[in-house]
Scaffold this motif. Structure first.
Motif, PDB file in Angstrom:
ATOM      1  N   SER A  17      47.108  19.538  -6.757  1.00 46.39           N
ATOM      2  CA  SER A  17      47.901  20.708  -6.597  1.00 46.39           C
ATOM      3  C   SER A  17      48.243  21.346  -7.886  1.00 46.39           C
ATOM      4  CB  SER A  17      49.228  20.435  -5.739  1.00 46.39           C
ATOM      5  OG  SER A  17      49.029  20.034  -4.600  1.00 46.39           O
ATOM      6  N   VAL A  18      48.485  20.478  -8.887  1.00 43.26           N
ATOM      7  CA  VAL A  18      48.616  20.838 -10.306  1.00 43.26           C
ATOM      8  C   VAL A  18      47.331  21.974 -10.645  1.00 43.26           C
ATOM      9  CG1 VAL A  18      48.833  20.577 -12.741  1.00 43.26           C
ATOM     10  CG2 VAL A  18      50.092  18.910 -11.045  1.00 43.26           C
ATOM     11  N   VAL A  19      46.234  21.624 -10.458  1.00 39.42           N
ATOM     12  CA  VAL A  19      45.257  22.421 -10.588  1.00 39.42           C
ATOM     13  C   VAL A  19      45.116  23.771 -10.149  1.00 39.42           C
ATOM     14  CG1 VAL A  19      42.639  22.494 -10.815  1.00 39.42           C
ATOM     15  CG2 VAL A  19      43.756  20.179 -11.454  1.00 39.42           C
ATOM     16  N   GLY A  20      45.550  23.808  -8.651  1.00 37.70           N
ATOM     17  CA  GLY A  20      45.706  24.952  -7.963  1.00 37.70           C
ATOM     18  C   GLY A  20      46.632  25.997  -8.406  1.00 37.70           C
ATOM     19  N   ILE A  21      47.739  25.097  -8.753  1.00 34.18           N
ATOM     20  CA  ILE A  21      49.112  25.901  -9.146  1.00 34.18           C
ATOM     21  C   ILE A  21      48.692  26.682 -10.432  1.00 34.18           C
ATOM     22  CG2 ILE A  21      51.365  25.826 -10.034  1.00 34.18           C
ATOM     23  CD1 ILE A  21      51.732  23.304  -8.191  1.00 34.18           C
ATOM     24  N   VAL A  22      47.928  26.208 -11.465  1.00 32.24           N
ATOM     25  CA  VAL A  22      47.839  26.681 -12.678  1.00 32.24           C
ATOM     26  C   VAL A  22      46.556  27.739 -12.519  1.00 32.24           C
ATOM     27  CG1 VAL A  22      46.497  26.175 -14.890  1.00 32.24           C
ATOM     28  CG2 VAL A  22      48.366  24.756 -14.067  1.00 32.24           C
ATOM     29  N   ALA A  23      45.696  27.538 -11.739  1.00 31.81           N
ATOM     30  CA  ALA A  23      44.539  28.385 -11.328  1.00 31.81           C
ATOM     31  C   ALA A  23      45.204  29.474 -10.746  1.00 31.81           C
ATOM     32  CB  ALA A  23      43.381  27.662 -10.399  1.00 31.81           C
ATOM     33  N   ASN A  24      46.099  29.368  -9.895  1.00 25.88           N
ATOM     34  CA  ASN A  24      46.517  30.791  -9.152  1.00 25.88           C
ATOM     35  C   ASN A  24      47.377  31.349 -10.096  1.00 25.88           C
ATOM     36  OD1 ASN A  24      47.129  32.077  -6.888  1.00 25.88           O
ATOM     37  ND2 ASN A  24      49.190  31.482  -6.725  1.00 25.88           N
ATOM     38  N   LEU A  25      48.105  30.886 -11.129  1.00 26.94           N
ATOM     39  CA  LEU A  25      48.729  31.545 -12.286  1.00 26.94           C
ATOM     40  C   LEU A  25      47.568  32.421 -13.112  1.00 26.94           C
ATOM     41  CD1 LEU A  25      51.328  32.386 -13.955  1.00 26.94           C
ATOM     42  CD2 LEU A  25      50.819  30.327 -15.121  1.00 26.94           C
ATOM     43  N   ILE A  26      46.602  31.748 -13.504  1.00 31.75           N
ATOM     44  CA  ILE A  26      45.396  32.272 -14.013  1.00 31.75           C
ATOM     45  C   ILE A  26      44.771  33.460 -13.378  1.00 31.75           C
ATOM     46  CG2 ILE A  26      43.182  32.032 -15.141  1.00 31.75           C
ATOM     47  CD1 ILE A  26      44.162  29.222 -16.139  1.00 31.75           C
ATOM     48  N   ASP A  27      44.342  33.316 -12.212  1.00 33.15           N
ATOM     49  CA  ASP A  27      43.606  34.223 -11.108  1.00 33.15           C
ATOM     50  C   ASP A  27      44.497  34.275 -10.015  1.00 33.15           C
ATOM     51  OD1 ASP A  27      41.758  35.973 -10.090  1.00 33.15           O
ATOM     52  OD2 ASP A  27      40.597  34.229  -9.407  1.00 33.15           O
ATOM     53  N   PRO A  28      45.568  34.984  -9.784  1.00 34.78           N
ATOM     54  CA  PRO A  28      46.407  35.063  -8.819  1.00 34.78           C
ATOM     55  C   PRO A  28      45.543  35.450  -7.417  1.00 34.78           C
ATOM     56  CG  PRO A  28      47.445  36.235 -10.394  1.00 34.78           C
ATOM     57  CD  PRO A  28      46.177  36.161 -10.772  1.00 34.78           C
ATOM     58  N   GLN A  29      45.712  34.912  -6.150  1.00 32.93           N
ATOM     59  CA  GLN A  29      45.084  35.283  -5.015  1.00 32.93           C
ATOM     60  C   GLN A  29      46.435  35.316  -4.011  1.00 32.93           C
ATOM     61  OE1 GLN A  29      42.038  32.579  -3.524  1.00 32.93           O
ATOM     62  NE2 GLN A  29      40.893  32.792  -5.557  1.00 32.93           N
ATOM     63  N   ARG A  30      46.660  36.326  -3.592  1.00 29.62           N
ATOM     64  CA  ARG A  30      47.888  36.488  -2.495  1.00 29.62           C
ATOM     65  C   ARG A  30      47.316  36.780  -1.301  1.00 29.62           C
ATOM     66  NH1 ARG A  30      49.596  37.017  -7.244  1.00 29.62           N
ATOM     67  NH2 ARG A  30      51.387  37.177  -8.078  1.00 29.62           N
ATOM     68  N   ASN A  31      46.835  35.897  -0.685  1.00 24.70           N
ATOM     69  CA  ASN A  31      45.933  36.215   0.798  1.00 24.70           C
ATOM     70  C   ASN A  31      47.042  36.290   1.828  1.00 24.70           C
ATOM     71  OD1 ASN A  31      43.336  36.046  -0.434  1.00 24.70           O
ATOM     72  ND2 ASN A  31      43.028  33.954   0.081  1.00 24.70           N
ATOM     73  N   GLU A  32      48.060  35.596   1.834  1.00 20.81           N
ATOM     74  CA  GLU A  32      49.157  35.896   2.888  1.00 20.81           C
ATOM     75  C   GLU A  32      50.023  37.108   2.608  1.00 20.81           C
ATOM     76  OE1 GLU A  32      52.139  35.032  -0.061  1.00 20.81           O
ATOM     77  OE2 GLU A  32      50.211  34.395  -0.183  1.00 20.81           O
ATOM     78  N   LEU A  33      50.077  37.654   1.321  1.00 26.95           N
ATOM     79  CA  LEU A  33      50.739  38.852   1.168  1.00 26.95           C
ATOM     80  C   LEU A  33      49.782  39.989   1.369  1.00 26.95           C
ATOM     81  CD1 LEU A  33      53.375  40.124  -0.162  1.00 26.95           C
ATOM     82  CD2 LEU A  33      52.266  40.082  -2.392  1.00 26.95           C
ATOM     83  N   GLU A  34      48.654  39.959   1.180  1.00 32.30           N
ATOM     84  CA  GLU A  34      47.859  40.942   1.550  1.00 32.30           C
ATOM     85  C   GLU A  34      47.736  41.174   3.150  1.00 32.30           C
ATOM     86  OE1 GLU A  34      44.237  39.859  -0.594  1.00 32.30           O
ATOM     87  OE2 GLU A  34      45.177  40.400  -2.334  1.00 32.30           O
ATOM     88  N   THR A  35      47.665  39.988   3.926  1.00 31.78           N
ATOM     89  CA  THR A  35      47.527  40.320   5.504  1.00 31.78           C
ATOM     90  C   THR A  35      48.825  40.361   6.072  1.00 31.78           C
ATOM     91  OG1 THR A  35      47.795  37.695   5.464  1.00 31.78           O
ATOM     92  CG2 THR A  35      45.350  38.629   5.307  1.00 31.78           C
TER      93      THR A  35
END
Length: 164
Positions: free
Chosen positions: A144-162
């Protein structure tokens, strides 16, 4: 550096998701096996229940990295929508730090539980240590740490967009 982190994220998140999907297959297959042995053969297999539980725990903790990567785990949609663009980046950092703090606690205590649970055995599977069940917490947390940092670097807001 950014591309390296994102490459590591793609590989680790894909691996974590593959493990999560495999654990779902294991849990559902064992559930069907348990139904057949209990109600058709009338000879229940007590070991299958604990394995279903353990596989569901592993499934959840290995699926969490994908949720973090997709931006769907810690949801602050209303605050994000109402914030100006500069404040959104600050909000991204706050969410990232809060999520990392939570995952840090899960990894720390999960490893402690795994070490302490090494002397326990699973009910129905007396030859298997509870270490393997508790190990899902720190392993899933590290993914999860990798996913959290990657989301900070390259945000993906799939739930927000849908969301409507």
């Amino acid at each position: 550096m950014k591309s390296l982190i994102l490459r590591i994220d793609r590989a680790s998140t894909a691996l974590a998701m593959a493990v999560a999907c495999f654990m779902l297959v294991v849990a559902s297959s064992l559930g069907m096996f348990q139904i057949v042995t209990r109600f058709v053969l009338e000879q229940p297999a007590e070991w299958s229940e604990i394995l279903i539980r353990v596989s569901l725990i592993w499934m959840v903790f290995m699926g969490i990295p994908m949720a973090f990567r997709q931006g769907a785990m810690v949801s602050v949609d209303v605050l994000y929508r109402w914030s100006p663009p500069k404040a959104r980046r600050v909000l991204d950092w706050l969410v990232c730090l809060a999520a990392l703090a939570l995952i840090g606690v899960i990894v720390w205590w999960g490893w402690d539980y795994a070490k302490r649970g090494g002397v326990q055995t699973m009910a129905g599977l007396e030859s298997v240590s509870m270490f393997w069940a508790y190990l899902a917490l720190p392993v899933g947390g590290l993914f999860s740490v990798v996913g959290i940092v990657a989301n900070l670097i390259d945000p993906q807001r799939n739930e927000l967009e849908t969301a409507q």
